[in-house]
Enzyme design. Structure first.
Site, PDB file in Angstrom:
ATOM      1  CD  GLU A 114      -4.365   7.927   5.122  1.00 22.00           C
ATOM      2  OE1 GLU A 114      -5.233   7.121   5.438  1.00 22.00           O
ATOM      3  OE2 GLU A 114      -3.152   7.753   5.360  1.00 22.00           O
ATOM      4  CD  GLU A 163      -2.737   1.456   2.409  1.00 21.75           C
ATOM      5  OE1 GLU A 163      -3.198   0.417   2.923  1.00 21.75           O
ATOM      6  OE2 GLU A 163      -3.027   2.609   2.800  1.00 21.75           O
TER       7      GLU A 163
END
Ligand SMILES: *[C@@H]1O[C@H](CO)[C@@H](O)[C@H](O)[C@H]1NC(C)=O
Ligand SMILES: *[C@@H]1O[C@H](CO)[C@@H](O)[C@H](O)[C@H]1NC(C)=O
Ligand SMILES: *[C@@H]1O[C@H](CO)[C@@H](O)[C@H](O)[C@H]1NC(C)=O
Ligand SMILES: *[C@@H]1O[C@H](CO)[C@@H](O)[C@H](O)[C@H]1NC(C)=O
Ligand SMILES: *[C@@H]1O[C@H](CO)[C@@H](O)[C@H](O)[C@H]1NC(C)=O
Length: 245
Positions: free
Chosen positions: A142, A137
């Protein structure tokens, strides 16, 4: 010495392949050529937003003026997720129709402009995650409701390089860029840029040859805290490009 021995093909802009062009949000036809609605696995993930959206309903996912808009709206009466997380919002998510695999000797340049909310309980993201396993990932960007932007690369669930930096004026567009490269035939590097400035370089273990999904989601609450907003939340993305090196 011949010019091509001094400048790499990539520096000359040759040998790169456009996988997602900057025109991808120009129309619904273009959006649906390059992206699918929801998460690859469905409507729910690890937060309080349940995703909705399809080719006939654009309440939560829309394109206009070459900009993708995801909207999260408070809701009551929804059943919890299968893992028991309460659903307090309906929202929008899209993921790239193709998957992306870093092959030995190659890489990706990924760039887009974002107007992303940073209030408590808002959790927009732009991320790559493994198709066949987790990790890999890479969180290209974010925002976890703190006012910061986070850049993260996972080796395992506990071995994570995570860099949080101040994200100024969230009501304006900011450019995020990730440059992913094979390092040694197994591990990769990721250079993360915010508004043209290199913020950090992270390394991921054993990423080569593993297909990745690209996801643009507007999750809520969860890691971004709760309660989240009682009004609608907007997350805008424009001028996205995904190039293979
Ligand atoms: C699209 O989603 C709406 C709800 O948001 C639903 O009513 C409609 O049946 C869906 N259409 C298709 C073609 O899935
Ligand atoms: C599309 O975007 C333009 C410019 O941002 C805005 O004025 C207009 O209201 C938008 N239209 C819709 C249907 O959202
Ligand atoms: C990848 O990184 C790990 C950990 O640093 C290292 O042990 C391994 O040798 C690296 N792989 C290659 C092919 O260099
Ligand atoms: C993840 O693995 C890479 C490659 O081996 C290594 O360079 C990096 O330091 C590791 N990340 C963490 C957080 O240990
Ligand atoms: C769109 O992004 C590309 C890089 O992918 C950049 O070269 C171009 O200047 C951007 N266009 C606008 C209008 O910002």
């Amino acid at each position: 010495m011949h010019l091509l021995t001094v400048l790499s093909l990539a520096q000359l802009g040759l040998g790169t392949t456009t996988l997602i062009p900057t025109t991808c949000f120009d129309s619904y036809a273009s959006l649906e050529k390059y992206f699918d609605y929801l998460y690859p696995w469905g409507s729910d993930h690890n937060g309080a937003a349940r995703m909705v959206g399809n080719s006939t309903d654009h309440e939560y996912i829309s394109v206009n003026s070459s900009t993708l808009t995801l909207v999260a709206k408070p809701v009551t009466g929804q059943p919890p997720t299968s893992s028991g997380v309460a659903i307090n919002y309906l929202s929008g998510t899209v993921y790239a129709a193709q998957t992306f695999t870093v092959e030995a000797g190659s890489g990706f340049d990924i760039q887009a402009e974002f107007q992303a909310p940073t209030e408590k309980g808002t959790w927009p993201a732009f991320w790559l995650t493994g198709v066949d396993s987790w990790p890999p990932e890479i969180d290209l960007a974010e925002w976890k409701g703190t006012g910061d932007i986070s850049f993260n690369t996972f080796n395992t669930s506990s071995e994570v390089e995570a860099v949080n930096v101040d994200y100024p004026s969230p009501d304006e567009f900011h450019t995020v860029r990730g440059e992913i490269r094979d390092e040694d035939g197994s591990n990769i590097s990721v250079k993360f840029y915010l508004d043209g400035e290199l913020v950090t370089t992270e390394y991921g273990e054993d990423y080569i040859g593993k297909p990745l999904y690209l996801i643009i989601d507007l999750q809520m609450e969860g890691s971004s805290g709760s309660p989240g907003p009682t009004t609608d939340t907007y997350y805008l993305i424009r001028n996205l490009s995904f190039e293979q090196i």
